[in-house]
Design a protein around this motif. Structure first.
Motif, short mmCIF file in Angstrom:
data_model
loop_
_atom_site.label_atom_id
_atom_site.label_comp_id
_atom_site.label_asym_id
_atom_site.label_seq_id
_atom_site.Cartn_x
_atom_site.Cartn_y
_atom_site.Cartn_z
N GLU A 9 30.84 15.12 -6.97
CA GLU A 9 30.56 14.61 -8.31
C GLU A 9 30.69 15.74 -9.33
N PHE A 10 30.19 16.92 -8.98
CA PHE A 10 30.29 18.06 -9.89
C PHE A 10 31.75 18.43 -10.13
N ILE A 11 32.54 18.49 -9.05
CA ILE A 11 33.94 18.85 -9.18
C ILE A 11 34.67 17.85 -10.07
N ALA A 12 34.38 16.56 -9.87
CA ALA A 12 35.01 15.52 -10.70
C ALA A 12 34.54 15.63 -12.14
N ALA A 13 33.25 15.92 -12.35
CA ALA A 13 32.72 16.05 -13.71
C ALA A 13 33.39 17.19 -14.46
N ALA A 14 33.77 18.24 -13.72
CA ALA A 14 34.45 19.37 -14.35
C ALA A 14 35.90 19.04 -14.69
N GLN A 40 36.79 24.41 -1.63
CA GLN A 40 36.16 24.35 -2.95
C GLN A 40 34.73 23.81 -2.84
N VAL A 41 34.55 22.81 -1.97
CA VAL A 41 33.20 22.26 -1.75
C VAL A 41 32.28 23.35 -1.19
N LYS A 42 32.76 24.11 -0.21
CA LYS A 42 31.97 25.20 0.36
C LYS A 42 31.63 26.25 -0.70
N MET A 43 32.58 26.54 -1.57
CA MET A 43 32.35 27.53 -2.62
C MET A 43 31.24 27.08 -3.56
N VAL A 44 31.31 25.83 -4.04
CA VAL A 44 30.28 25.33 -4.95
C VAL A 44 28.93 25.27 -4.25
N LEU A 50 31.14 20.74 -19.30
CA LEU A 50 31.74 21.19 -18.05
C LEU A 50 33.25 21.19 -18.15
N ARG A 51 33.80 20.10 -18.68
CA ARG A 51 35.26 19.98 -18.77
C ARG A 51 35.85 20.97 -19.76
N ASP A 52 35.18 21.15 -20.89
CA ASP A 52 35.67 22.12 -21.88
C ASP A 52 35.65 23.53 -21.29
N THR A 53 34.57 23.85 -20.60
CA THR A 53 34.46 25.18 -20.00
C THR A 53 35.53 25.40 -18.95
N PHE A 54 35.76 24.38 -18.10
CA PHE A 54 36.79 24.50 -17.07
C PHE A 54 38.16 24.71 -17.71
N GLN A 55 38.50 23.91 -18.72
CA GLN A 55 39.81 24.05 -19.36
C GLN A 55 39.97 25.40 -20.03
N ASN A 56 38.89 25.91 -20.62
CA ASN A 56 38.96 27.22 -21.28
C ASN A 56 39.16 28.36 -20.27
N LEU A 57 38.65 28.15 -19.06
CA LEU A 57 38.80 29.19 -18.02
C LEU A 57 40.10 29.07 -17.25
N LEU A 58 40.71 27.88 -17.28
CA LEU A 58 41.90 27.65 -16.47
C LEU A 58 43.09 28.49 -16.94
N GLY A 59 43.25 28.63 -18.25
CA GLY A 59 44.36 29.43 -18.78
C GLY A 59 44.32 30.87 -18.30
N PRO A 60 43.21 31.58 -18.51
CA PRO A 60 43.11 32.96 -18.00
C PRO A 60 43.28 33.03 -16.49
N THR A 81 42.86 26.86 -10.17
CA THR A 81 41.89 25.77 -10.18
C THR A 81 40.60 26.19 -9.50
N THR A 82 40.71 26.84 -8.35
CA THR A 82 39.53 27.25 -7.60
C THR A 82 38.76 28.32 -8.35
N TYR A 83 39.46 29.29 -8.92
CA TYR A 83 38.77 30.36 -9.64
C TYR A 83 38.02 29.80 -10.84
N ALA A 84 38.68 28.96 -11.64
CA ALA A 84 38.03 28.39 -12.82
C ALA A 84 36.85 27.51 -12.42
N LEU A 85 37.01 26.72 -11.36
CA LEU A 85 35.92 25.87 -10.88
C LEU A 85 34.72 26.71 -10.45
#
Length: 330
Positions: A216-221, A194-198, A289-299, A266-270
């Motif tokens: 920090e970005f991953i945690a913020a999401a 995931q770190v490599k992807m970001v 960031l968190r709202d966007t991640f949660q909205n993408l996690l379901g799909p 998790t990886t796809y949404a991130l």
């Protein structure tokens, strides 16, 4: 594996999570949520109670190991603890002390632990070399608590949206496959990937990042490092997969794999969140960031069912050498 054995192993994993004394409120809340969700999904071990017992120090390693008479269960408990301690990098002195005490309590000697320790250390080593540990990063990088109101031009990108989407999907398929592997240490490669992807997404938009900023970005999401491991292990354990995988083979996992590839979603949404963040000039707040991640996690969770055959096929082709090479970037 009966309920007492499940409880003991999950208790040890949670004790390992807090071994370094770092009880960050956000991570603690995420672990609490996972405990509740796992108990709700499985209807088995009372995970919220286990979590509270650990948090309030109503239990201990010595108490937890009492139910683990099977050598395989003791080995599994140790491996899970090592993975949880290694999730955010090299072990601290407190974590090493915890693991040494756990090894003694579980009555495990060098023959049972040395090989796994070497594999786990190797993952940490290659992960550190895959992305720079530290380097100058141009502002902005902070994630404000309030919604950002400034507008910024999108950063220049050397990759098309289609190329980035393909890369994100490939990382998601790989991490879903890693989660299906029976070897405990294989899951340790998920977060480095995931770190490599970001890192790759940021670089495609002209931003060079180091491991610290990416984490920090991953945690913020809202993707907790430790909580990811606990969710992966918890789902496998409560689903009985780790017991079936004692022979260290893929066989027997296929029928139970549906819904288990948590790391795919998790990886796809991130990845999609990172793409939007860096394309938009890095002005999204923590809340956004968190709202966007949660909205993408379901799909993304719905997508993982669609891609399950590819995930299973990829899992069947992975071995230690290939995993190390992918983390290293070779």
């Amino acid at each position: 594996m009966n309920l007492d054995q499940q409880k003991s192993i999950l208790t040890i994993a949670l004790l390992a999570a807090f071994a370094d004394g770092n009880k960050d409120d956000a991570e603690r809340e995420e672990i609490r949520r996972i405990a509740q969700s796992l108990a709700g999904d499985a209807g088995m071990a009372d995970l919220p109670r286990i979590y509270q017992d650990v948090l309030l120090r109503r239990t201990s390693v010595q108490a937890a190991v009492q139910a683990l008479s099977d050598p395989m269960h003791r080995q599994l408990a140790y491996e899970m603890a090592v993975c949880v301690c290694d999730v955010d990098g090299r072990q601290t002195a407190a974590e090493r002390e915890f693991l040494n005490g756990l090894k003694t309590a579980l009555q495990l000697g060098a023959p049972q632990t040395d090989a796994f320790d070497r594999e786990a250390d190797a993952i940490v080593d290659v992960a550190e070399k895959a992305v720079p540990l530290s380097m100058p990063v141009s502002a902005p990088i902070a994630f404000p608590g309030a919604a950002a109101t400034a507008t910024a031009a999108a950063a220049p990108s050397s990759a098309s949206d289609a190329e980035l989407d393909k890369s994100i999907l490939n990382y998601a398929l790989l991490n879903g496959a890693l989660e299906l592997l029976p070897q405990s240490w294989a899951s340790m490669a998920i977060i480095p990937m995931q770190v490599k992807m970001v890192y790759g997404i940021g670089k495609a938009h002209g931003v060079e990042l180091d491991q610290g900023h990416i984490k920090e970005f991953i945690a913020a999401a809202g993707v907790g490092m430790t909580s990811q491991y606990l969710e992966q292990f918890g789902r496998k354990l409560l689903g009985g997969l780790l017991g079936k995988a004692a022979g260290r083979t893929i066989g027997g996992l296929g029928s139970a794999a549906t819904g288990m590839a948590f790391s795919f979603a998790t990886t796809y949404a991130l990845g999609q969140v990172a793409k939007r963040y860096y394309a938009g000039g890095r002005v999204m707040s923590t809340a956004m960031l968190r709202d966007t991640f949660q909205n993408l996690l379901g799909p993304a969770k719905q997508m993982q069912s669609q891609y399950l055959p590819q995930i299973q096929q990829k899992a069947a082709t992975l071995d230690a050498g290939k995993i190390m090479a992918m983390v290293r970037g070779a």
